[in-house]
Design an enzyme around this catalytic site. Structure first.
Site, PDB file in Angstrom:
ATOM      1  N   ASP A   8      -1.167  -6.119   2.174  1.00 18.57           N
ATOM      2  CA  ASP A   8      -0.937  -5.001   3.097  1.00 18.57           C
ATOM      3  C   ASP A   8      -2.218  -4.747   3.866  1.00 18.57           C
ATOM      4  OD1 ASP A   8      -0.285  -2.362   4.239  1.00 18.57           O
ATOM      5  OD2 ASP A   8       1.313  -2.315   2.744  1.00 18.57           O
ATOM      6  N   ASP A  14      -0.861 -10.057   7.152  1.00 21.16           N
ATOM      7  CA  ASP A  14       0.566  -9.927   7.456  1.00 21.16           C
ATOM      8  C   ASP A  14       1.396 -10.569   6.335  1.00 21.16           C
ATOM      9  OD1 ASP A  14       3.097 -10.002   8.489  1.00 21.16           O
ATOM     10  OD2 ASP A  14       2.539 -10.909  10.406  1.00 21.16           O
ATOM     11  N   ALA A  19       0.824  -1.226   0.000  1.00 22.41           N
ATOM     12  CA  ALA A  19       0.000   0.000   0.000  1.00 22.41           C
ATOM     13  C   ALA A  19       0.859   1.279   0.000  1.00 22.41           C
ATOM     14  CB  ALA A  19      -0.900  -0.006   1.234  1.00 22.41           C
ATOM     15  N   LYS A  66      16.050  -2.277   4.850  1.00 22.81           N
ATOM     16  CA  LYS A  66      16.197  -0.968   5.500  1.00 22.81           C
ATOM     17  C   LYS A  66      17.570  -0.891   6.164  1.00 22.81           C
ATOM     18  CE  LYS A  66      12.043  -0.276   4.267  1.00 22.81           C
ATOM     19  NZ  LYS A  66      11.835   0.470   3.021  1.00 22.81           N
TER      20      LYS A  66
END
Ligand SMILES: C[S@@+](CC[C@H](N)C(=O)[O-])C[C@H]1O[C@@H](n2cnc3c(N)ncnc32)[C@H](O)[C@@H]1O
Length: 365
Positions: free
Chosen positions: A244, A264, A225, A310
């Site tokens: 999402d 999830d 999303a 990340k």
């Protein structure tokens, strides 16, 4: 003294430097770093000058995560006069070598942007001057770059200071400073769309798009999303399962190519083994994402995966190396040959993009 100059995202000079120093040492080549803090520039000064070209031949740029582009220096920093700058550059180069293209480059910063106008103006007479003495070969078409040739780089640190160097066409980025300028598609629901667009351009050779990135394929988008990544898959004619808890853009749902499941991403398992692409942009611990991606590939849930990891605030290079190693270990434990490349792409910020696929067939279950 010869140096390798590397371009990276401003603020990531330490990671870019640590990486070139480590990978050069694997090739028994050593030197010291000069980092241009927050300018996205790293100078790796080599103790043995002959190692500059050797390193550029032996170390594929695509193996470096944080460097977008690089070149090996031909000159020290040259102070340019106020007039006759072209002559000063032509003189500094001599005419022993020939190059197929000239790249006018500067730091990827606001000061660098201010310099780019000056560089654009200087580029025209400089190209003419270099062609006249046959240091620059005659104009080639953009699609017909000689892969065995060399590219001349002029890195302007200021309007008065330039460093000259070269890279090998087959082992450097096609883009000036390694930056592809992509157009944001107005129909996309988020700007992150550019990340996946750049990732496909970077990791998948264009002449393989017809078989690896084509209409009719099934794809899964974890953490989808509002749909910027899904948009890239839909526009290539794929059928997408978007996972999402957040809402997907109506415009994408209306295409009829998207199934949205609010759940999830770590729990979703595809019903059939007919998914080609798995893409994943979940904001999650990179260790967890790395493990999930390896599981999807090893279970045969997808054929290729493109995902973000990340970056932490500190120890970024070490963390990235550990995450990638965990994926390699998982593949090796199953005796799989694989392709795994990672890059801090231009449209990435505090993350890197990884592409992975298995090359050996999975054992029949
Ligand atoms: C950076 S956004 C994704 C943006 C998207 N790629 C785009 O281009 O529009 C991260 C998304 O991951 C989702 N997310 C985070 N953890 C998740 C999880 N465990 N399962 C599914 N989605 C998750 C968030 O709800 C958020 O929408």
């Amino acid at each position: 003294m010869t140096a390798i100059v590397l371009y990276c995202r401003p603020g990531f000079e330490k990671e870019c430097g640590a990486e070139i120093q480590e990978k050069a040492a694997w090739n028994e080549m050593y030197g010291y770093l000069e980092l241009k803090k927050n300018q996205g520039l790293v100078f790796f000064h080599l103790h043995d000058g002959s190692h500059g070209e050797a390193l550029m031949k032996n170390l594929p740029l695509k193996r470096l995560i944080f460097a977008r582009q690089w070149f090996v220096t031909l000159t020290e920093k040259i102070d340019l006069p106020d007039y006759n700058r072209v002559e000063a550059i032509v003189d500094a180069l001599g005419n022993e070598w020939q190059y197929d293209d000239l790249r006018m480059e500067m730091a990827d910063t606001n000061d660098g942007k201010a310099l780019s106008k000056f560089c654009r103006k200087l580029a025209v007479p400089l190209r003419q001057g270099l062609r006249k003495v046959k240091v620059l070969t005659d104009k080639q078409s953009k699609t017909d770059v000689n892969q065995d040739g060399a590219i001349l780089h002029a890195l302007f640190l200021t309007g008065q200071t330039v460093v000259l160097g070269f890279s090998l066409a087959r082992n450097s980025s096609n883009h000036v400073m390694g930056i592809p300028r992509l157009k944001f598609p107005s129909q996309s629901p988020s700007r992150s769309t550019l990340k996946l667009d750049e990732a496909f351009l970077h990791f998948i050779p264009k002449d393989e798009w017809e078989t690896r990135l084509t209409s009719g394929m099934n794809a899964v988008d974890l953490g989808s999303a509002p749909g910027g990544w899904t948009y890239q898959l839909v526009r290539r004619g794929m059928m997408v399962t978007a996972i999402d808890n957040g809402p997907m853009a109506e415009s994408l749902m209306e295409t009829g190519q998207v199934k949205h499941k609010m759940m999830d991403g770590f729990k979703y398992v595809p019903m059939k083994q007919n998914v080609y692409w798995l893409v994943c942009d979940m904001i999650e611990k990179p260790q967890r994402v790395a493990k999930l991606m390896a599981e999807w590939l090893l279970n045969g849930y997808c054929k290729e995966a493109m995902f973000n990891l990340k970056l932490p605030m500190k120890g970024r290079y070490q963390q990235v190396t550990d995450d990638l190693q965990s994926i390699k270990d998982a593949f090796s434990q199953h005796n799989m040959t694989y392709e795994l490349y990672a890059k801090h792409l231009y449209y990435d910020r505090e993350e890197i993009t990884v592409h992975a696929r298995l090359l050996s067939p999975l054992p029949q279950k």
